[in-house]
Write a protein that holds these residues in place. Structure first.
Motif, PDB file in Angstrom:
ATOM      1  N   ASP A  72     -47.432  12.933  21.854  1.00 14.89           N
ATOM      2  CA  ASP A  72     -47.343  12.118  20.639  1.00 14.89           C
ATOM      3  C   ASP A  72     -46.081  12.531  19.891  1.00 14.89           C
ATOM      4  OD1 ASP A  72     -47.589  10.722  18.340  1.00 14.89           O
ATOM      5  OD2 ASP A  72     -49.687  11.223  17.994  1.00 14.89           O
ATOM      6  N   ASP A  73     -44.969  11.880  20.214  1.00 19.39           N
ATOM      7  CA  ASP A  73     -43.689  12.256  19.620  1.00 19.39           C
ATOM      8  C   ASP A  73     -43.670  12.029  18.114  1.00 19.39           C
ATOM      9  OD1 ASP A  73     -42.574  13.104  22.000  1.00 19.39           O
ATOM     10  OD2 ASP A  73     -41.957  11.080  22.558  1.00 19.39           O
ATOM     11  N   SER A  74     -44.406  11.048  17.625  1.00 19.73           N
ATOM     12  CA  SER A  74     -44.432  10.818  16.186  1.00 19.73           C
ATOM     13  C   SER A  74     -45.096  12.000  15.479  1.00 19.73           C
ATOM     14  CB  SER A  74     -45.182   9.516  15.873  1.00 19.73           C
ATOM     15  OG  SER A  74     -46.531   9.588  16.299  1.00 19.73           O
ATOM     16  N   ALA A  75     -46.081  12.590  16.112  1.00 27.04           N
ATOM     17  CA  ALA A  75     -46.726  13.765  15.532  1.00 27.04           C
ATOM     18  C   ALA A  75     -45.739  14.929  15.476  1.00 27.04           C
ATOM     19  CB  ALA A  75     -47.960  14.144  16.328  1.00 27.04           C
ATOM     20  N   TYR A  76     -44.935  15.094  16.525  1.00 26.48           N
ATOM     21  CA  TYR A  76     -43.913  16.144  16.520  1.00 26.48           C
ATOM     22  C   TYR A  76     -42.931  15.938  15.367  1.00 26.48           C
ATOM     23  CZ  TYR A  76     -45.272  17.765  21.198  1.00 26.48           C
ATOM     24  OH  TYR A  76     -45.955  18.288  22.266  1.00 26.48           O
ATOM     25  N   ALA A  77     -42.506  14.706  15.211  1.00 26.31           N
ATOM     26  CA  ALA A  77     -41.545  14.408  14.142  1.00 26.31           C
ATOM     27  C   ALA A  77     -42.138  14.694  12.765  1.00 26.31           C
ATOM     28  CB  ALA A  77     -41.114  12.939  14.242  1.00 26.31           C
ATOM     29  N   LEU A  78     -43.399  14.369  12.603  1.00 23.56           N
ATOM     30  CA  LEU A  78     -44.059  14.622  11.332  1.00 23.56           C
ATOM     31  C   LEU A  78     -44.202  16.116  11.063  1.00 23.56           C
ATOM     32  CD1 LEU A  78     -45.378  13.312   8.894  1.00 23.56           C
ATOM     33  CD2 LEU A  78     -47.536  13.261  10.154  1.00 23.56           C
ATOM     34  N   LEU A  79     -44.483  16.885  12.127  1.00 22.22           N
ATOM     35  CA  LEU A  79     -44.564  18.344  11.988  1.00 22.22           C
ATOM     36  C   LEU A  79     -43.237  18.918  11.499  1.00 22.22           C
ATOM     37  CD1 LEU A  79     -46.624  19.407  15.135  1.00 22.22           C
ATOM     38  CD2 LEU A  79     -47.209  19.907  12.772  1.00 22.22           C
ATOM     39  N   LEU A  80     -42.143  18.470  12.119  1.00 19.00           N
ATOM     40  CA  LEU A  80     -40.826  18.971  11.723  1.00 19.00           C
ATOM     41  C   LEU A  80     -40.497  18.560  10.291  1.00 19.00           C
ATOM     42  CD1 LEU A  80     -38.766  18.300  14.990  1.00 19.00           C
ATOM     43  CD2 LEU A  80     -39.372  20.521  14.019  1.00 19.00           C
ATOM     44  N   ALA A  81     -40.830  17.328   9.940  1.00 19.65           N
ATOM     45  CA  ALA A  81     -40.530  16.856   8.589  1.00 19.65           C
ATOM     46  C   ALA A  81     -41.372  17.549   7.531  1.00 19.65           C
ATOM     47  CB  ALA A  81     -40.751  15.337   8.520  1.00 19.65           C
ATOM     48  N   SER A  82     -42.556  18.001   7.918  1.00 15.03           N
ATOM     49  CA  SER A  82     -43.476  18.604   6.955  1.00 15.03           C
ATOM     50  C   SER A  82     -43.293  20.104   6.819  1.00 15.03           C
ATOM     51  CB  SER A  82     -44.924  18.327   7.384  1.00 15.03           C
ATOM     52  OG  SER A  82     -45.160  16.951   7.511  1.00 15.03           O
ATOM     53  N   ALA A  83     -42.485  20.695   7.675  1.00 17.38           N
ATOM     54  CA  ALA A  83     -42.368  22.152   7.684  1.00 17.38           C
ATOM     55  C   ALA A  83     -41.664  22.663   6.432  1.00 17.38           C
ATOM     56  CB  ALA A  83     -41.595  22.587   8.922  1.00 17.38           C
ATOM     57  N   PRO A  84     -42.319  23.539   5.670  1.00 16.95           N
ATOM     58  CA  PRO A  84     -41.650  24.132   4.499  1.00 16.95           C
ATOM     59  C   PRO A  84     -40.598  25.140   4.951  1.00 16.95           C
ATOM     60  CG  PRO A  84     -43.800  25.125   4.816  1.00 16.95           C
ATOM     61  CD  PRO A  84     -43.706  24.028   5.823  1.00 16.95           C
ATOM     62  N   LYS A  85     -39.598  25.373   4.115  1.00 25.18           N
ATOM     63  CA  LYS A  85     -38.527  26.303   4.482  1.00 25.18           C
ATOM     64  C   LYS A  85     -38.859  27.748   4.149  1.00 25.18           C
ATOM     65  CE  LYS A  85     -34.909  22.818   3.880  1.00 25.18           C
ATOM     66  NZ  LYS A  85     -33.651  22.466   3.187  1.00 25.18           N
ATOM     67  N   ASP A  86     -39.779  27.960   3.244  1.00 26.80           N
ATOM     68  CA  ASP A  86     -40.025  29.308   2.765  1.00 26.80           C
ATOM     69  C   ASP A  86     -41.396  29.857   3.143  1.00 26.80           C
ATOM     70  OD1 ASP A  86     -41.349  27.482   1.274  1.00 26.80           O
ATOM     71  OD2 ASP A  86     -40.908  28.404  -0.672  1.00 26.80           O
ATOM     72  N   ALA A  87     -42.140  29.143   4.017  1.00 32.27           N
ATOM     73  CA  ALA A  87     -43.477  29.595   4.389  1.00 32.27           C
ATOM     74  C   ALA A  87     -43.854  28.987   5.741  1.00 32.27           C
ATOM     75  CB  ALA A  87     -44.497  29.206   3.323  1.00 32.27           C
ATOM     76  N   PRO A  88     -44.768  29.605   6.466  1.00 32.47           N
ATOM     77  CA  PRO A  88     -45.221  29.032   7.740  1.00 32.47           C
ATOM     78  C   PRO A  88     -45.885  27.682   7.536  1.00 32.47           C
ATOM     79  CG  PRO A  88     -45.919  31.331   7.534  1.00 32.47           C
ATOM     80  CD  PRO A  88     -45.408  30.916   6.185  1.00 32.47           C
ATOM     81  N   LEU A  89     -45.792  26.836   8.549  1.00 35.13           N
ATOM     82  CA  LEU A  89     -46.403  25.515   8.487  1.00 35.13           C
ATOM     83  C   LEU A  89     -47.918  25.626   8.346  1.00 35.13           C
ATOM     84  CD1 LEU A  89     -46.049  22.457   8.687  1.00 35.13           C
ATOM     85  CD2 LEU A  89     -46.179  22.671  11.177  1.00 35.13           C
ATOM     86  N   PHE A  90     -48.546  26.497   9.141  1.00 34.65           N
ATOM     87  CA  PHE A  90     -49.975  26.790   9.054  1.00 34.65           C
ATOM     88  C   PHE A  90     -50.130  28.287   8.821  1.00 34.65           C
ATOM     89  CE2 PHE A  90     -49.955  23.158  12.146  1.00 34.65           C
ATOM     90  CZ  PHE A  90     -50.473  22.220  11.275  1.00 34.65           C
ATOM     91  N   PRO A  91     -50.261  28.721   7.591  1.00 33.49           N
ATOM     92  CA  PRO A  91     -50.256  30.162   7.276  1.00 33.49           C
ATOM     93  C   PRO A  91     -51.350  30.954   7.966  1.00 33.49           C
ATOM     94  CG  PRO A  91     -49.996  28.836   5.285  1.00 33.49           C
ATOM     95  CD  PRO A  91     -50.352  27.900   6.368  1.00 33.49           C
ATOM     96  N   GLN A  92     -52.482  30.310   8.310  1.00 30.99           N
ATOM     97  CA  GLN A  92     -53.599  31.022   8.923  1.00 30.99           C
ATOM     98  C   GLN A  92     -53.682  30.796  10.435  1.00 30.99           C
ATOM     99  OE1 GLN A  92     -55.416  33.169   7.174  1.00 30.99           O
ATOM    100  NE2 GLN A  92     -54.156  32.641   5.399  1.00 30.99           N
ATOM    101  N   LEU A  93     -52.672  30.186  11.018  1.00 26.67           N
ATOM    102  CA  LEU A  93     -52.704  29.891  12.449  1.00 26.67           C
ATOM    103  C   LEU A  93     -52.697  31.191  13.257  1.00 26.67           C
ATOM    104  CD1 LEU A  93     -52.670  27.522  14.453  1.00 26.67           C
ATOM    105  CD2 LEU A  93     -50.173  27.761  14.543  1.00 26.67           C
ATOM    106  N   ARG A  94     -53.673  31.335  14.159  1.00 30.18           N
ATOM    107  CA  ARG A  94     -53.804  32.566  14.948  1.00 30.18           C
ATOM    108  C   ARG A  94     -53.713  32.326  16.447  1.00 30.18           C
ATOM    109  NH1 ARG A  94     -52.732  33.941  10.727  1.00 30.18           N
ATOM    110  NH2 ARG A  94     -53.805  35.365   9.299  1.00 30.18           N
ATOM    111  N   SER A  95     -54.026  31.096  16.902  1.00 28.33           N
ATOM    112  CA  SER A  95     -54.066  30.841  18.343  1.00 28.33           C
ATOM    113  C   SER A  95     -53.396  29.518  18.671  1.00 28.33           C
ATOM    114  CB  SER A  95     -55.521  30.822  18.826  1.00 28.33           C
ATOM    115  OG  SER A  95     -55.589  30.571  20.217  1.00 28.33           O
ATOM    116  N   VAL A  96     -52.510  29.543  19.680  1.00 25.23           N
ATOM    117  CA  VAL A  96     -51.787  28.336  20.105  1.00 25.23           C
ATOM    118  C   VAL A  96     -51.865  28.214  21.622  1.00 25.23           C
ATOM    119  CG1 VAL A  96     -49.519  27.246  20.348  1.00 25.23           C
ATOM    120  CG2 VAL A  96     -50.210  28.232  18.153  1.00 25.23           C
TER     121      VAL A  96
END
Length: 446
Positions: free
Chosen positions: A24-48
């Motif tokens: 889902d390339d649109s989802a990838y694009a949205l992830l990049l657009a939503s990423a903050p510059k000063d903090a992790p995208l998902f601060p509690q993310l533990r498993s990928v």
């Protein structure tokens, strides 16, 4: 993934899996657009778990890595593998568990060696699932020197070769391995467990689990069981895959004794789980004396299963191990279930003191039929076996309410029945025994 900035920035997200079959390339694009510059995208993310091997999407993967502790990657494709191998050791500073999956070749294993040698020491769990080639001994060296590695999973290819790993594997507690033959597993254990009974390259090893496609040369079981006595294992599970093609060295059914494993009973005191499943048609030669030795050597047994592939032992031997091992909760042991098969091994007073009804046993499997070819259901000159067998089992394990039958052996009984050698259906006998046993167990609870 929902395309909402509020969801994308949610602090509750802890697990993310991206399967390659759902791009889902649109989802990838949205992830990049939503990423903050000063903090992790998902601060509690533990498993990928990342199974999209397109190089252009690695920037999105990098957004997820700063807080990740568990990472699984499909490294089948060369370009993706070479690009992503440059990142984990610098961007995954909190990584504890790493898993590589893929159809790879020798070039990939050499790249993986370099990554592991340079990776920070904090890694405690490593899983390598290669489906085309074996791992190399050089890669094993890179794994062995990990000072904090506790869990190791190896699922490797089909080019059988002796595995050699230098000691130490000092922190290793769990070894899971899936391979072509038991010979491969045996060679690895031999190299890391030391060449004599006084040394061990895995001083903290507690659990091994192995599944092999083939048994390999004759005598491999005895060799493997002997090696196991050099360890201080608590959990042993060794299984031969029943649906595989015969090994080139296969010469007939596999028969082996458990005796090499019992030769040093003082080394078995920590064992809680013993699961050994030989190939279809194989048999573990087991005597009543062997069962007595096992029960005395392993007082903390929790689960025992020989896959109903052992030569039948007496009801007396079954009673002994059930009543001697007070922590035993489940056992699968082929037994001669006729009432006159109570065994003849004498017990002294000290032995009798250790025997008591087992109130923990919940699961019992004793072969292909609870009544082993004893003739008609109620012959005038014989006791009612449908009542006597459950009463005997209830006496040794009062909480036991359910038995299990081996369907593989049941087909053999079915064949005999249709040939006129059985008067009463084994299924009917089985049901009657189970019903009576269940009633007894309920009455004891009340």
């Amino acid at each position: 993934m929902q395309k909402s900035r509020e969801v994308l920035r949610a602090t509750r997200v802890q697990i993310l899996f991206n399967h390659h079959f759902r791009r889902d390339d649109s989802a990838y694009a949205l992830l990049l657009a939503s990423a903050p510059k000063d903090a992790p995208l998902f601060p509690q993310l533990r498993s990928v778990g990342w199974f999209d091997s397109r190089v252009e999407n690695i920037p999105v993967l990098n957004l997820l890595l700063p807080t990740v502790q568990t990472l699984a990657l499909d490294i089948t494709h060369d370009k993706f593998r070479k690009a992503v191998f440059q990142n984990p050791r610098t961007t995954c500073l909190h990584l504890k568990a790493l898993e590589f999956i893929g159809m790879v070749d020798k070039l990939a294993t050499s790249e993986l060696e370099s990554l592991l040698f340079s990776y920070p020491e904090g890694l405690t769990e490593l899983s390598i699932r290669f489906f085309r080639d074996n791992i190399s001994n050089a890669l094993l060296e890179a794994i062995a020197v990990r000072p904090h590695l506790q869990y190791l999973t190896l699922q490797i290819g089909f080019k059988s070769m002796p595995l050699r790993a230098p000691q130490p594997f000092q922190a290793l507690t769990h070894l899971h391995m899936s391979c072509e033959s038991l010979s491969l597993f045996s060679s690895l254990l031999h190299s890391i467990s030391g060449t004599n009974s006084g040394t061990s390259g895995c001083p903290n090893l507690e659990k091994i689990y192995n599944i092999a496609l083939h048994c390999g040369p004759t005598g491999i079981w005895s060799e493997l069981l002997t090696i196991l006595t050099r360890t201080k294992l608590e959990h042993i599970s060794i299984e031969k895959c029943s649906n595989s093609e015969p090994h080139p060295c296969y010469t007939g059914p596999t028969f082996f004794e458990l005796r090499p494993f019992l030769a040093r009973p003082t080394a078995l005191v920590n064992i809680k789980t013993l699961l050994i499943f030989p190939a279809h048609g194989g048999s573990i030669i087991l005597t009543d004396a062997d069962v007595h030795t096992l029960a005395r050597a392993c007082p903390h047994l929790y689960s025992v299963s020989l896959g109903n592939h052992n030569t039948p032992v007496s009801l007396g031997a079954l009673s002994y191990i059930v009543r001697r091992c007070h922590e035993l909760c489940e056992i699968s042991l082929c037994a001669d279930a006729r009432l006159d098969a109570l065994g003849t091994i004498p017990l002294d007073d000290d032995e009798q003191m250790h025997l008591q009804p087992n109130i923990r046993l919940r699961r019992l499997a004793i072969g292909g039929s609870p009544i082993a070819c004893v003739g008609p259901l109620n012959p005038p000159t014989a006791p009612d076996l449908m009542m006597s067998i459950p009463r005997f089992l209830h006496m040794i394990a009062p909480r036991l309410a359910k038995l299990e039958i081996s369907f593989e052996l049941h087909f053999e009984w079915t064949y005999r029945r249709y040939m006129g050698m059985e008067v009463i259906s084994d299924i009917e006998r089985w049901k009657k025994v189970e019903d009576v046993l269940s009633e007894l167990a309920q009455g004891d609870t009340d």
